[in-house]
Design a protein around this motif. Structure first.
Motif, PDB file in Angstrom:
ATOM      1  N   ASP A   1       9.120   0.801   2.494  1.00 53.38           N
ATOM      2  CA  ASP A   1      10.090   1.353   1.550  1.00 53.38           C
ATOM      3  C   ASP A   1       9.721   2.811   1.304  1.00 53.38           C
ATOM      4  N   VAL A   2      10.712   3.702   1.410  1.00 55.33           N
ATOM      5  CA  VAL A   2      10.502   5.109   1.077  1.00 55.33           C
ATOM      6  C   VAL A   2      11.411   5.440  -0.092  1.00 55.33           C
ATOM      7  N   ASP A   3      10.799   5.933  -1.170  1.00 55.34           N
ATOM      8  CA  ASP A   3      11.556   6.255  -2.378  1.00 55.34           C
ATOM      9  C   ASP A   3      12.053   7.687  -2.276  1.00 55.34           C
ATOM     10  N   ALA A   4      13.239   7.854  -1.686  1.00 52.63           N
ATOM     11  CA  ALA A   4      13.776   9.190  -1.417  1.00 52.63           C
ATOM     12  C   ALA A   4      14.613   9.719  -2.571  1.00 52.63           C
ATOM     13  N   SER A   5      14.703   8.993  -3.664  1.00 51.79           N
ATOM     14  CA  SER A   5      15.543   9.432  -4.776  1.00 51.79           C
ATOM     15  C   SER A   5      14.918  10.590  -5.531  1.00 51.79           C
TER      16      SER A   5
ATOM     17  N   HIS B   1       0.837  -1.211   0.000  1.00 47.84           N
ATOM     18  CA  HIS B   1       0.000   0.000   0.000  1.00 47.84           C
ATOM     19  C   HIS B   1       0.864   1.249   0.000  1.00 47.84           C
ATOM     20  N   GLY B   2       0.576   2.158  -0.946  1.00 42.70           N
ATOM     21  CA  GLY B   2       1.319   3.401  -1.066  1.00 42.70           C
ATOM     22  C   GLY B   2       2.349   3.299  -2.172  1.00 42.70           C
ATOM     23  N   THR B   3       2.935   4.457  -2.526  1.00 40.26           N
ATOM     24  CA  THR B   3       3.920   4.478  -3.611  1.00 40.26           C
ATOM     25  C   THR B   3       5.198   5.182  -3.151  1.00 40.26           C
ATOM     26  N   HIS B   4       5.119   6.436  -2.781  1.00 42.47           N
ATOM     27  CA  HIS B   4       6.325   7.103  -2.248  1.00 42.47           C
ATOM     28  C   HIS B   4       6.697   6.499  -0.895  1.00 42.47           C
ATOM     29  N   VAL B   5       5.713   6.357  -0.033  1.00 47.00           N
ATOM     30  CA  VAL B   5       5.875   5.590   1.208  1.00 47.00           C
ATOM     31  C   VAL B   5       5.049   4.324   1.028  1.00 47.00           C
TER      32      VAL B   5
ATOM     33  N   GLN C   1       2.969  13.993   2.484  1.00 47.88           N
ATOM     34  CA  GLN C   1       3.576  14.867   3.501  1.00 47.88           C
ATOM     35  C   GLN C   1       4.995  14.427   3.881  1.00 47.88           C
ATOM     36  N   CYS C   2       5.408  13.256   3.418  1.00 53.14           N
ATOM     37  CA  CYS C   2       6.680  12.648   3.841  1.00 53.14           C
ATOM     38  C   CYS C   2       7.871  13.562   3.552  1.00 53.14           C
ATOM     39  N   ILE C   3       8.783  13.655   4.526  1.00 50.83           N
ATOM     40  CA  ILE C   3       9.988  14.482   4.371  1.00 50.83           C
ATOM     41  C   ILE C   3      11.246  13.616   4.200  1.00 50.83           C
ATOM     42  N   ASP C   4      11.049  12.328   3.909  1.00 44.53           N
ATOM     43  CA  ASP C   4      12.157  11.422   3.585  1.00 44.53           C
ATOM     44  C   ASP C   4      13.198  11.290   4.696  1.00 44.53           C
ATOM     45  N   CYS C   5      12.747  11.312   5.942  1.00 43.07           N
ATOM     46  CA  CYS C   5      13.712  11.191   7.045  1.00 43.07           C
ATOM     47  C   CYS C   5      14.200   9.752   7.217  1.00 43.07           C
ATOM     48  N   MET C   6      13.456   8.778   6.666  1.00 45.47           N
ATOM     49  CA  MET C   6      13.784   7.347   6.677  1.00 45.47           C
ATOM     50  C   MET C   6      13.650   6.683   8.046  1.00 45.47           C
ATOM     51  N   LEU C   7      13.107   7.393   9.006  1.00 45.44           N
ATOM     52  CA  LEU C   7      12.967   6.839  10.350  1.00 45.44           C
ATOM     53  C   LEU C   7      12.084   5.583  10.356  1.00 45.44           C
ATOM     54  N   CYS C   8      10.976   5.639   9.630  1.00 45.46           N
ATOM     55  CA  CYS C   8      10.071   4.483   9.619  1.00 45.46           C
ATOM     56  C   CYS C   8      10.752   3.253   9.032  1.00 45.46           C
TER      57      CYS C   8
ATOM     58  N   ASP D   1       3.342  12.538  10.763  1.00 44.92           N
ATOM     59  CA  ASP D   1       2.094  11.770  10.879  1.00 44.92           C
ATOM     60  C   ASP D   1       1.553  11.272   9.543  1.00 44.92           C
ATOM     61  N   VAL D   2       2.400  10.571   8.824  1.00 50.21           N
ATOM     62  CA  VAL D   2       2.009  10.005   7.532  1.00 50.21           C
ATOM     63  C   VAL D   2       1.020   8.839   7.685  1.00 50.21           C
ATOM     64  N   PHE D   3       1.148   8.077   8.785  1.00 50.75           N
ATOM     65  CA  PHE D   3       0.442   6.795   8.886  1.00 50.75           C
ATOM     66  C   PHE D   3      -0.851   6.871   9.696  1.00 50.75           C
TER      67      PHE D   3
END
Ligand code: SF4
Length: 115
Positions: free
Chosen positions: A111-115, A46-50, A94-101, A70-72
Motif C-alpha cells: 500500500d502506498v499512501d499517495a494522498s 512494514h513501513g508507513t508511507h510505503v 524516497q518514494c515518488i508515488d508512481c504506484m508501480l509497485c 530503489d525504495v526496497f
C-alpha cells in the motif's frame, strides 16, 4: 490484500519485537512495524508511507526490480510460511508515488499512501 487502514487498525511494535520481525540479524527495524507479530511465522506490516504486508509477500521481487528510486531492499525471513525473504521499504522516504509497485504485486501486499 493489505489493509490500507493498517495505521489505525493495528498497533505499532517497537524495539526488540520489531527487530525480530525484520529479519534474523536485524539489530533494529529499518522502518515502522505494525503488529501483531509472532516471528518467524507472523511478521506484520512494514513501513508507513510505503507499506508491505510481510505475511502476504511471496518474494516475487518485481517491486524491488522496477521501483524507479530503489525504495526496497531484501530481508531474510527464514521460517515464514509464504517466503523466506521479504521486501523491506527501507528507503520509503524516497518514494515518488508512481504506484508501480502497488500495480505489479501479484498478491496485493503493498500500500502506498499517495494522498
Ligand atoms: Fe517505488 Fe513507485 Fe512504489 Fe514509491 S510507488 S515505492 S516510487 S515503485
Amino acid at each position: 490484500p493489505i489493509d490500507p487502514n493498517f495505521d489505525t487498525t493495528r498497533e505499532r511494535v517497537e524495539g526488540e519485537e520489531a527487530a525480530a520481525a525484520s529479519g534474523e540479524d536485524a539489530e533494529e527495524a529499518a522502518v515502522a512495524v505494525w503488529g501483531p507479530v509472532d516471528p518467524p511465522e507472523k511478521l506484520g506490516i512494514h513501513g508507513t508511507h510505503v507499506a508491505v504486508d510481510y505475511d502476504l509477500c511471496i518474494a516475487d521481487g518485481t517491486c524491488l526490480e522496477d521501483c524507479p528510486v530503489d525504495v526496497f531492499t531484501w530481508v531474510d525471513t527464514p521460517g515464514h510460511p509464504e517466503s523466506d525473504r521479504k521486501v523491506e521499504p527501507t528507503f520509503e522516504d524516497q518514494c515518488i508515488d508512481c504506484m508501480l509497485c502497488v500495480d505489479v504485486c501479484p498478491v496485493d501486499a503493498i500500500d502506498v499512501d499517495a494522498s
